[in-house]
Design an enzyme around this catalytic site. Sequence first.
Site, mmCIF file in Angstrom:
data_model
loop_
_atom_site.group_PDB
_atom_site.id
_atom_site.type_symbol
_atom_site.label_atom_id
_atom_site.label_comp_id
_atom_site.label_asym_id
_atom_site.label_seq_id
_atom_site.Cartn_x
_atom_site.Cartn_y
_atom_site.Cartn_z
ATOM 1 N N GLY A 1 0.786 -1.223 0.000
ATOM 2 C CA GLY A 1 0.000 0.000 0.000
ATOM 3 C C GLY A 1 0.821 1.277 0.000
ATOM 4 O O GLY A 1 0.253 2.376 -0.021
ATOM 5 N N ASN B 1 3.436 -11.381 -6.160
ATOM 6 C CA ASN B 1 4.305 -11.396 -4.983
ATOM 7 C C ASN B 1 5.277 -12.555 -5.122
ATOM 8 O O ASN B 1 4.864 -13.722 -5.148
ATOM 9 C CB ASN B 1 3.494 -11.534 -3.701
ATOM 10 N N ARG C 1 7.315 -14.309 -3.343
ATOM 11 C CA ARG C 1 7.739 -14.821 -2.034
ATOM 12 C C ARG C 1 6.589 -15.603 -1.435
ATOM 13 O O ARG C 1 5.486 -15.634 -1.973
ATOM 14 C CB ARG C 1 8.094 -13.656 -1.108
#
Length: 460
Positions: free
Chosen positions: A165, A290, A292
């Site tokens: 964010g 993402n 990971r």
Amino acid sequence: MFKRILIANRGEVAVRVFRACREMDIEPVVVYSQADREALHVQLAEQAYCIGPARSADSYLNVEAILTVAQATGCDAIHPGYGFLSENGDFADACQQAGIAFIGPPGQVIRAMGNKAAARALMQRAGVPVVPGSDGPVTSAEQAREVADAIGYPVLIKAAAGGGGRGMRKVFDPEQLAPLFEEARLEAEACFGDGEMYLEKLILRPRHIEFQILADRHGGVIQLGERDCSIQRRNQKLLEESPSKALTPELRAAMGQAAVTAARAAGYENAGTIEFVLDQDNQFYFIEMNTRIQVEHPVTELICGLDLVREQIRIAAGMPLSVGQEEVELRGHAIECRINGEDPAHGFRPSPGRVGFLHLPGGFGVRVDTGLYPGCEIPAHYDSLMAKVIVHAPTRLEAIRRMRRSLEELVIEGPATNTDLLHQILHHPDFVRGNYNTGFLEEHLDILLAWCGSGEEGQV
């Protein structure tokens, strides 16, 4: 298989990886900052090494110190967890150059998918739906205005290297575009060292749906179903569940196939997450990947029966996926609540401090991932996540009831937490019906906080 793995992280994820290593007969080595000297992962480990002061830049982001410990202790792999260096392509490259396996994707893949503008272009070429927006980075407020005029307001300004964010602003009024663009750019530079920005059409009140993928170096790519992460505050997830009540079987299949296509297009390897927004017309769009393991990975573990950290380690060691797509079977319903050290009644003010009495919930279908123990200190220097409570049950309603009961059993004396707020969310009629989106908390926060203060609950 690896003999010794250094865990380059802290908190509950360090404990999570530590346990997976022990179960695989791999010796874990942990590192810690001065602020984490008494942390649980340090208490558990036979080999624990201080790598610097409390400040992340001097410890958990200190590549030289981490690699020095790994080489000195004979580690043949490093697991970065999430956050810190987990999505740092240069760190992945440094591990490789040091002859140490990085438990994650290659550095070039991390860089390619970490730049949101580049990832968006790659998905467009692969035929994965993307939100309408700028073709490549936007270098000035004037250029941003041209793009916004073309795609229409509202728009979302996003940092190309962003996450969590940060470096993100919603713009509804053209007059606010220039100052908000500058705000987002400065925040991106401060957080990521990269002020490159791009623009997207803002999808109002979407669902945030992400798909877990696993990919090995032998061409195997599978998806393990979705997680609905729409309960958020300021783009920070608070509660995740799977499966999503918003998806039909046909839509789930289409999104799952798009996730696999995205991973293949990226040349991906290891565990990752393809994130989508789903609009009110059931159209879905790729927003980011993402590279990971995710905080909410236990939700998927409970419905598919796979240990994702174990799979990460196997893949990094060159082994093929332990299951094929046709063998993946998703069962029941799982919910995760993130227990944060913050005070919702006072603007979600961070609440570090020492934990006094501690009682964690248990029972059938309940899992708690945490680094807490009675007397431990919650430092003020890091993320506010204290624990994750995860439940599994045959149906969604049973999972909701199990989570309510679990949160009622949870006692953390000392720091303030968001436990009561989560408990009230689980009683709200819209949540129980599955009728919610990313605007849920913003819309209902006042009544939820009022229920917290009064001891009342929703009427479901």
